[in-house]
Motif scaffolding. Structure first.
Motif: not given
Length: 86
Positions: A69-86
């Motif tokens: 389930h964790r893998s499934y959720i991670a596959a739907h998350a936006r890749q990158g740093p937390v809160n979209g910070k770069r």
């Protein structure tokens, strides 16, 4: 409290499919025995076994379901740093 094991459906003895909210499978959990040790293998769901990806081996069904389930959720998350910070 909801747990991803509630989305597991036993499709045949010792094999479960994890289903999303649309009743589509997203992972397969299989009970197995290797060198006398029993455990569970989790893979992504695909129609053909050659297209499935290994998610991991686990000692309990609960841990296998959580990992899948964790893998499934991670596959739907936006890749990158937390809160979209770069």
């Amino acid at each position: 409290m909801w747990h991803p094991i509630l989305s597991a459906t036993e499709v045949e003895p010792w094999q479960w499919h994890l289903l999303d909210s649309g009743s589509r499978p997203y992972a397969i959990i299989v009970a197995l025995e290797i060198k006398g040790e029993r455990g569970y293998r989790a893979v992504t769901w695909a129609q053909h076994s050659s297209e499935r990806e290994l998610l991991g081996y686990y000692r309990s069904l609960k841990a296998a379901v959580e990992g899948a389930h964790r893998s499934y959720i991670a596959a739907h998350a936006r890749q990158g740093p937390v809160n979209g910070k770069r």
